[in-house]
Write an enzyme that holds these catalytic residues in place. Structure first.
Site, PDB file in Angstrom:
ATOM      1  N   GLN A  95      -7.806  30.927 -13.044  1.00 19.73           N
ATOM      2  CA  GLN A  95      -7.013  31.888 -13.828  1.00 19.73           C
ATOM      3  C   GLN A  95      -6.900  31.452 -15.294  1.00 19.73           C
ATOM      4  OE1 GLN A  95      -3.542  33.534 -11.452  1.00 19.73           O
ATOM      5  NE2 GLN A  95      -3.928  31.626 -10.324  1.00 19.73           N
ATOM      6  N   VAL A 147      -4.063   8.514  -8.174  1.00 16.02           N
ATOM      7  CA  VAL A 147      -4.053   8.957  -6.769  1.00 16.02           C
ATOM      8  C   VAL A 147      -2.639   9.351  -6.360  1.00 16.02           C
ATOM      9  CG1 VAL A 147      -6.017   7.502  -6.207  1.00 16.02           C
ATOM     10  CG2 VAL A 147      -3.731   6.581  -5.884  1.00 16.02           C
ATOM     11  N   THR A 148      -2.534  10.222  -5.330  1.00 10.27           N
ATOM     12  CA  THR A 148      -3.626  11.002  -4.782  1.00 10.27           C
ATOM     13  C   THR A 148      -3.649  12.363  -5.476  1.00 10.27           C
ATOM     14  OG1 THR A 148      -2.241  11.913  -2.984  1.00 10.27           O
ATOM     15  CG2 THR A 148      -3.431   9.881  -2.517  1.00 10.27           C
ATOM     16  N   ASP A 186      -0.025   6.033 -10.035  1.00 11.50           N
ATOM     17  CA  ASP A 186       0.124   5.361  -8.722  1.00 11.50           C
ATOM     18  C   ASP A 186      -1.113   4.643  -8.185  1.00 11.50           C
ATOM     19  OD1 ASP A 186       2.517   6.653  -9.035  1.00 11.50           O
ATOM     20  OD2 ASP A 186       2.337   7.973  -7.301  1.00 11.50           O
ATOM     21  N   LYS A 239       8.719   5.528 -10.166  1.00 10.15           N
ATOM     22  CA  LYS A 239       9.210   6.883  -9.868  1.00 10.15           C
ATOM     23  C   LYS A 239       9.470   7.029  -8.372  1.00 10.15           C
ATOM     24  CE  LYS A 239       4.589   9.049  -9.554  1.00 10.15           C
ATOM     25  NZ  LYS A 239       4.585   9.295  -8.103  1.00 10.15           N
ATOM     26  N   CYS A 257       0.723  13.276  -5.826  1.00  9.98           N
ATOM     27  CA  CYS A 257       1.445  12.877  -7.041  1.00  9.98           C
ATOM     28  C   CYS A 257       0.743  13.284  -8.330  1.00  9.98           C
ATOM     29  CB  CYS A 257       1.703  11.373  -7.005  1.00  9.98           C
ATOM     30  SG  CYS A 257       2.899  10.948  -5.720  1.00  9.98           S
TER      31      CYS A 257
HETATM   32  C1  C5J Z   1       0.879   9.774  -4.134  1.00  9.64           C
HETATM   33  C2  C5J Z   1       1.496  10.066  -1.826  1.00  9.64           C
HETATM   34  N1  C5J Z   1       0.927   8.855  -5.104  1.00  9.64           N
HETATM   35  N2  C5J Z   1       0.284  10.490  -1.453  1.00  9.64           N
HETATM   36  N3  C5J Z   1       1.724   9.624  -3.074  1.00  9.64           N
HETATM   37  O1  C5J Z   1       0.130  10.716  -4.190  1.00  9.64           O
HETATM   38  O2  C5J Z   1       2.388  10.067  -1.025  1.00  9.64           O
END
Ligand code: C5J
Length: 221
Positions: free
Chosen positions: A202, A157-158, A24, A129, A162
């Protein structure tokens, strides 16, 4: 086998069965006027990852790794955007509304494009997606199987949304995963640090983390 100096211990992988999965890196998250900004975030906080992802892509391409990019976006009719997502928070603009980069988080709009610095090259896979995880409602499983992929290098990101969701989905499906620490960013630095810590806690319960420098070294760059 190659070896990356990672945490919680060295990560071994075969480049022939490893893909770089870049999550993303879109204008909607990284540039002003998109989805991230509409939620009140300071999008400049994601900039640090941009040159790192660009170099990681260069290393992966040179090494002949399979490269896959994802974009979070929805159908123009928003049939794949549940109200649990569209109505969440108090954004200036909701998903599907008209913004300065076209309709917010809608596939095919300028805001859903991957930023030019890390744009896909011809032949690289791009997955749209609708969810946070890249396996949900996509053909990612089939694509990885088709390319005989067993291990994933992750970036994008982020970090705690995601990227982490995708890494957990991949771990549950049997993929060995390493998240490149400086090739990912969050609007909340403390969430990024917590995510890195919980991934490798862990004994690597979700996977491994390592900085780009360690990846570079493993590829002899
Ligand atoms: C992603 C979001 N790509 N922060 N989306 O992390 O909503």
């Amino acid at each position: 086998m190659h070896r990356i100096k990672a945490l919680p211990f060295d990560w071994q992988f075969d480049p022939a069965t490893t893909a770089l999965l870049v999550i993303d890196m879109q204008r909607d998250f990284i540039e002003p006027g998109g989805f991230g900004a509409s939620l009140g975030n300071d999008v400049s906080l994601l900039q640090s990852a941009v040159p790192v992802v660009a170099e990681l892509l260069q290393i992966a391409r040179q090494a002949g790794l399979t490269v896959i990019h994802t974009r979070e976006c929805h159908r123009p009719d928003l049939a794949d955007c549940p109200s649990t997502k569209r109505l969440r928070g108090d954004p200036l603009l909701h998903i599907g509304d008209d913004g300065p980069m076209g309709r917010i988080l809608v596939c095919g709009e300028p805001g859903a494009d991957i930023i030019p610095q890390v744009a896909p090259r011809p032949g690289e896979m791009v997955i749209d997606k609708p969810g946070k995880g890249a396996f949900y409602a996509t053909a990612l499983t089939e694509m990885l199987r088709w390319h005989n992929i067993r291990s994933l290098l992750l970036a994008g990101v982020t970090t705690e949304v995601c990227v982490q969701t995708t890494m957990r989905e991949a771990n549950d499906r049997g993929y060995e995963c390493l998240l490149v620490e400086d090739a990912t960013a969050s609007y909340f630095e403390e969430f990024k640090l917590a995510t890195l810590a919980m991934i490798r806690a862990q004994g690597g319960i979700v996977g491994w983390t390592a900085p780009l420098a360690a990846v570079r070294e493993a590829f002899g760059e």
